[in-house]
Motif scaffolding. Structure first.
Motif, PDB file in Angstrom:
ATOM      1  N   PHE A  42      26.470 -22.820  45.454  1.00 35.57           N
ATOM      2  CA  PHE A  42      25.497 -23.561  46.255  1.00 35.57           C
ATOM      3  C   PHE A  42      25.912 -25.035  46.357  1.00 35.57           C
ATOM      4  CE2 PHE A  42      23.069 -20.101  44.313  1.00 35.57           C
ATOM      5  CZ  PHE A  42      22.512 -19.513  45.440  1.00 35.57           C
ATOM      6  N   LEU A  43      25.575 -25.651  47.492  1.00 40.58           N
ATOM      7  CA  LEU A  43      25.800 -27.074  47.721  1.00 40.58           C
ATOM      8  C   LEU A  43      24.545 -27.640  48.371  1.00 40.58           C
ATOM      9  CD1 LEU A  43      28.070 -29.234  47.481  1.00 40.58           C
ATOM     10  CD2 LEU A  43      28.558 -28.795  49.894  1.00 40.58           C
ATOM     11  N   CYS A  44      23.935 -28.621  47.685  1.00 37.67           N
ATOM     12  CA  CYS A  44      22.683 -29.167  48.221  1.00 37.67           C
ATOM     13  C   CYS A  44      22.965 -30.215  49.287  1.00 37.67           C
ATOM     14  CB  CYS A  44      21.827 -29.742  47.092  1.00 37.67           C
ATOM     15  SG  CYS A  44      22.346 -31.359  46.527  1.00 37.67           S
ATOM     16  N   MET A  45      21.898 -30.747  49.880  1.00 39.50           N
ATOM     17  CA  MET A  45      22.026 -31.724  50.963  1.00 39.50           C
ATOM     18  C   MET A  45      22.695 -33.018  50.499  1.00 39.50           C
ATOM     19  SD  MET A  45      20.850 -30.170  53.544  1.00 39.50           S
ATOM     20  CE  MET A  45      19.783 -28.821  54.009  1.00 39.50           C
ATOM     21  N   LYS A  46      22.629 -33.300  49.202  1.00 33.57           N
ATOM     22  CA  LYS A  46      23.228 -34.528  48.675  1.00 33.57           C
ATOM     23  C   LYS A  46      24.584 -34.275  48.009  1.00 33.57           C
ATOM     24  CE  LYS A  46      18.920 -37.094  48.052  1.00 33.57           C
ATOM     25  NZ  LYS A  46      18.084 -37.873  47.106  1.00 33.57           N
ATOM     26  N   GLY A  47      25.108 -33.050  48.142  1.00 35.64           N
ATOM     27  CA  GLY A  47      26.448 -32.786  47.653  1.00 35.64           C
ATOM     28  C   GLY A  47      26.535 -32.275  46.234  1.00 35.64           C
ATOM     29  N   HIS A  48      25.405 -31.992  45.589  1.00 39.52           N
ATOM     30  CA  HIS A  48      25.460 -31.435  44.239  1.00 39.52           C
ATOM     31  C   HIS A  48      25.842 -29.950  44.300  1.00 39.52           C
ATOM     32  CE1 HIS A  48      22.425 -34.827  43.589  1.00 39.52           C
ATOM     33  NE2 HIS A  48      23.524 -35.185  42.944  1.00 39.52           N
ATOM     34  N   GLN A  49      26.691 -29.541  43.383  1.00 42.22           N
ATOM     35  CA  GLN A  49      27.160 -28.154  43.358  1.00 42.22           C
ATOM     36  C   GLN A  49      26.577 -27.404  42.161  1.00 42.22           C
ATOM     37  OE1 GLN A  49      31.431 -28.140  43.370  1.00 42.22           O
ATOM     38  NE2 GLN A  49      31.590 -28.813  45.507  1.00 42.22           N
ATOM     39  N   VAL A  61      15.577 -21.335  41.476  1.00 44.38           N
ATOM     40  CA  VAL A  61      16.357 -22.487  41.048  1.00 44.38           C
ATOM     41  C   VAL A  61      17.545 -22.019  40.221  1.00 44.38           C
ATOM     42  CG1 VAL A  61      16.320 -24.691  39.834  1.00 44.38           C
ATOM     43  CG2 VAL A  61      14.257 -23.854  40.997  1.00 44.38           C
ATOM     44  N   PRO A  62      18.766 -22.059  40.750  1.00 46.60           N
ATOM     45  CA  PRO A  62      19.928 -21.667  39.950  1.00 46.60           C
ATOM     46  C   PRO A  62      20.241 -22.726  38.918  1.00 46.60           C
ATOM     47  CG  PRO A  62      20.645 -22.521  42.049  1.00 46.60           C
ATOM     48  CD  PRO A  62      19.145 -22.487  42.107  1.00 46.60           C
ATOM     49  N   SER A  63      20.836 -22.320  37.851  1.00 46.55           N
ATOM     50  CA  SER A  63      21.142 -23.260  36.779  1.00 46.55           C
ATOM     51  C   SER A  63      22.457 -22.880  36.150  1.00 46.55           C
ATOM     52  CB  SER A  63      20.031 -23.247  35.722  1.00 46.55           C
ATOM     53  OG  SER A  63      20.404 -24.015  34.600  1.00 46.55           O
ATOM     54  N   ASP A  64      23.216 -23.885  35.725  1.00 44.64           N
ATOM     55  CA  ASP A  64      24.463 -23.629  35.024  1.00 44.64           C
ATOM     56  C   ASP A  64      24.239 -22.997  33.663  1.00 44.64           C
ATOM     57  OD1 ASP A  64      25.909 -24.625  37.101  1.00 44.64           O
ATOM     58  OD2 ASP A  64      25.991 -26.663  36.296  1.00 44.64           O
ATOM     59  N   GLU A  65      22.983 -23.096  33.156  1.00 44.72           N
ATOM     60  CA  GLU A  65      22.687 -22.486  31.869  1.00 44.72           C
ATOM     61  C   GLU A  65      22.785 -20.967  31.936  1.00 44.72           C
ATOM     62  OE1 GLU A  65      18.910 -23.834  30.735  1.00 44.72           O
ATOM     63  OE2 GLU A  65      19.507 -25.912  30.433  1.00 44.72           O
ATOM     64  N   SER A  66      22.583 -20.414  33.139  1.00 39.87           N
ATOM     65  CA  SER A  66      22.662 -18.967  33.283  1.00 39.87           C
ATOM     66  C   SER A  66      24.059 -18.461  32.978  1.00 39.87           C
ATOM     67  CB  SER A  66      22.253 -18.547  34.692  1.00 39.87           C
ATOM     68  OG  SER A  66      23.155 -19.098  35.640  1.00 39.87           O
ATOM     69  N   ARG A  67      25.053 -19.297  33.260  1.00 39.69           N
ATOM     70  CA  ARG A  67      26.435 -18.875  32.975  1.00 39.69           C
ATOM     71  C   ARG A  67      26.659 -18.741  31.481  1.00 39.69           C
ATOM     72  NH1 ARG A  67      31.198 -18.564  35.544  1.00 39.69           N
ATOM     73  NH2 ARG A  67      33.095 -18.882  34.329  1.00 39.69           N
ATOM     74  N   VAL A  76      16.318 -21.675  47.729  1.00 38.07           N
ATOM     75  CA  VAL A  76      16.844 -22.352  46.554  1.00 38.07           C
ATOM     76  C   VAL A  76      16.781 -23.864  46.737  1.00 38.07           C
ATOM     77  CG1 VAL A  76      18.938 -22.687  45.179  1.00 38.07           C
ATOM     78  CG2 VAL A  76      18.355 -20.417  46.025  1.00 38.07           C
ATOM     79  N   ILE A  77      16.445 -24.558  45.646  1.00 39.50           N
ATOM     80  CA  ILE A  77      16.459 -26.025  45.641  1.00 39.50           C
ATOM     81  C   ILE A  77      17.401 -26.495  44.557  1.00 39.50           C
ATOM     82  CG2 ILE A  77      14.117 -26.230  46.553  1.00 39.50           C
ATOM     83  CD1 ILE A  77      13.174 -26.811  43.703  1.00 39.50           C
ATOM     84  N   CYS A  78      17.915 -27.682  44.695  1.00 38.09           N
ATOM     85  CA  CYS A  78      18.861 -28.257  43.758  1.00 38.09           C
ATOM     86  C   CYS A  78      18.141 -28.654  42.475  1.00 38.09           C
ATOM     87  CB  CYS A  78      19.544 -29.470  44.383  1.00 38.09           C
ATOM     88  SG  CYS A  78      20.732 -30.268  43.286  1.00 38.09           S
ATOM     89  N   THR A  79      18.736 -28.354  41.342  1.00 43.57           N
ATOM     90  CA  THR A  79      18.123 -28.700  40.054  1.00 43.57           C
ATOM     91  C   THR A  79      18.315 -30.168  39.707  1.00 43.57           C
ATOM     92  OG1 THR A  79      20.169 -28.033  38.938  1.00 43.57           O
ATOM     93  CG2 THR A  79      18.429 -26.367  39.146  1.00 43.57           C
ATOM     94  N   ASP A  80      19.245 -30.862  40.397  1.00 45.40           N
ATOM     95  CA  ASP A  80      19.504 -32.270  40.089  1.00 45.40           C
ATOM     96  C   ASP A  80      18.611 -33.218  40.878  1.00 45.40           C
ATOM     97  OD1 ASP A  80      21.500 -31.594  38.272  1.00 45.40           O
ATOM     98  OD2 ASP A  80      23.066 -31.615  39.813  1.00 45.40           O
TER      99      ASP A  80
END
Length: 422
Positions: free
Chosen positions: A141-148, A74-80, A114-118
Motif C-alpha cells: 500500500f502507498l498512501c496519499m502522502k507517500g507512506h508505504q 488498517v494494515p500494520s507492519d506488526e502483522s508481519r 484502508v487508511i494509513c497508520t502513520d
C-alpha cells in the motif's frame, strides 16, 4: 503406512530458501485498479500493468471521504512479525483454522477502505499493487502522502507462505496427484503453486517430515513388540496387475497385535524382472525386522514359489504357513476352470460352501495337520448328503442335523457323479 495429518507442519520448517526467480511460483505483481466501484463477478487472472509501475507518487483527482473507523481496515507492519511466529501452538492454529476462497474483486473493494497508520490518509489504490506467490497474496500500500505499508494473506513459516506448505503436504497425504489438483485450480482461476515449487516443497520439506514421523512411530511399535514371538503375515501389492508393474510394496503385519512393523518398496529397475519384486520386498522387510532384534516364530504368506524356496533355504528356523484367504481364492479359481461346462454347472452352487469350509478347517485344526486333512476331505461326503463317515479323527460333519426342508433345497451331488469324482 502411517496416517500423518497436516498437523505435522511444525516439523516442516527448513532453512532451505526457495527464491522467487521461477516464473511458476514467483511473486506476480499486479497494481490495484482505481477506487471506482468494483464488480464482484468472476474476473480474469490479473496481469501486470506497465503504466502503473512507472507512475510517480500519485496525486488523486478527488480525495475520497475518510471512511468510518469501524469499517476501516488498517494494515500494520506488526502483522508481519506475528506471521513469522513458528511456535508449536501457533503452527497448530494455522493448520486447523478455517480457510476461505476470497475473490480478488471483493478484496480490492476492501482495500479501498484502508487508511494509513502513520498519517491517517486514505490509501492510493492506483499506486498499490498485489503480489502473488502460489496460493498467497501480498499487497503493498502507498498512501496519499507517500507512506508505504504492506499486508499478507497468509502467515509465514521460515519466510514461506503457510498455505503453500500445507497445499504441497495435503496433495501427498490425500493420495491425489498434483496435475489433477492444479487443473482443478485452473478451472476455478484459483491461485495455486506451480509444479516446480510443489516438487521442491515435496522433496525438501513434506516427505522428510513424513519420513521422520513414520520413523518415530515405527520405533514405538518395535519397542512394544520387543521380547514377543511374532506371527507375521506378509503380502506384496504392485501398482498394476500382471508383469508390467513398476513398483511393489511388501508389508508385514503382526497377527497378534495388528501392527505393521515394517514394509518395503521395490522398483522394477532393482530386479531382472517384475515377478521378482515381491521376493526382494519380502527379504528386505524380514531382514529389517530381524535387525531390530525381534523374534519371528511364524511367517504367513501366499503360495509364492520364490518365497517358499527362500523360507526353506534361508529361514528354516521359522514356521512357514499359507494364508487361508489366498488358498481359498486359488481353489475357487481352479473350480471355475473345470471343463466341460456341464460339470462346472453341477459344482458351481457349492463354491461358497467350499470356500467357507477352507476357513472352517483352518479354525478347527489348531495346528494339527492330520485333523486339517480329514476335515477338508469330509467335504466330499457332505456335498453328497453323507454327514457321518469313517475316519481316525473326524467322523461326522460339524453342523447340526439338517431338517427335511434343508435337505430338499440342497442340490446334492450323486456319489457316482463325474462332477464329484472330478
Amino acid at each position: 503406512m502411517v496416517d500423518v495429518g497436516v498437523q505435522t507442519l511444525p516439523q516442516l520448517q527448513t532453512d532451505t530458501d526457495f527464491g522467487t526467480s521461477m516464473t511458476n511460483h514467483s511473486y506476480l505483481q499486479v497494481p490495484i485498479s482505481s477506487t471506482q466501484p468494483l464488480d464482484t463477478a468472476f474476473i480474469s487472472s490479473p496481469q501486470k500493468d506497465q503504466d502503473a509501475s512507472d507512475a510517480s507518487t500519485p496525486t488523486p483527482t478527488s480525495s475520497p471521504e475518510k471512511p468510518d473507523s469501524d469499517l476501516s481496515y488498517v494494515p500494520s507492519d506488526e502483522s508481519r512479525d506475528s506471521n513469522q511466529s513458528s511456535s508449536s501452538d501457533s503452527m497448530q492454529h494455522i493448520t486447523t483454522e478455517p480457510k476461505v476462497i476470497a475473490f480478488e474483486s471483493c478484496l480490492k473493494s476492501l482495500f479501498g477502505r484502508v487508511i494509513c497508520t502513520d498519517c491517517g490518509e486514505p490509501i492510493a489504490a492506483d499506486a498499490s499493487e498485489i503480489i502473488y506467490n502460489g496460493t498467497a497474496m501480498k499487497v503493498k500500500f502507498l498512501c496519499m502522502k507517500g507512506h508505504q505499508t504492506s499486508w499478507e494473506s497468509q502467515p509465514l513459516v521460515n519466510n514461506k507462505p503457510a498455505g503453500n506448505l500445507m497445499v504441497a503436504t495435503a496433495v501427498i497425504l490425500s493420495g491425489e496427484t498434483f496435475a489433477r489438483l492444479s487443473h482443478f485450480a485452473e478451472i476455478l482461476s484459483l491461485k495455486f503453486i506451480g509444479s516446480t515449487q510443489f516438487y521442491s516443497l515435496q522433496k525438501d520439506i513434506a516427505i522428510p517430515a513424513i519420513d521422520r514421523y513414520y520413523t518415530m512411530q515405527r520405533d514405538v511399535i518395535l519397542q512394544q513388540l520387543h521380547g514377543k514371538q511374532l506371527i507375521l503375515g506378509g503380502d506384496g501389492r504392485c501398482d498394476s496387475p500382471g508383469f508390467s508393474a513398476k513398483y511393489c510394496t511388501y508389508t508385514f503385519m503382526d497377527s497378534a497385535t495388528g501392527v505393521i512393523p515394517d514394509f518395503s518398496l521395490v522398483q522394477v529397475s532393482e530386479t531382472t524382472s517384475s515377478n521378482k519384486m515381491e521376493l526382494i520386498g519380502f527379504q528386505r522387510s524380514l531382514a529389517s525386522i530381524e535387525a531390530a532384534d525381534l523374534t519371528v516364530g511364524v511367517v504367513v504368506t501366499d503360495r509364492h514359489v520364490q518365497i517358499r524356496k527362500a523360507m526353506t533355504t534361508d529361514h528354516s528356523d521359522k514356521k512357514h504357513q499359507f494364508d487361508v484367504w489366498h488358498l481359498s481364492k486359488s481353489i475357487k479359481k481352479k473350480i471355475l476352470a473345470i471343463k466341460p461346462k456341464k460339470l462346472l454347472n453341477e459344482v458351481k452352487p457349492w463354491i461358497p460352501s467350499i470356500c467357507n469350509h477352507i476357513w472352517y478347517c483352518s479354525r478347527q485344526a489348531h495346528g494339527d495337520s492330520d485333523k486339517l486333512e480329514e476335515t477338508w476331505r469330509s467335504l466330499l461326503c457332505h456335498i453328497s448328503n453323507r454327514h457321518t463317515f469313517p475316519g481316525k479323527i473326524v467322523t461326522q460333519c460339524g453342523h447340526p442335523p439338517l431338517s427335511p426342508d434343508d435337505i430338499r433345497k440342497k442340490k446334492w451331488l450323486n456319489q457316482d457323479s463325474q462332477a464329484l469324482q472330478h
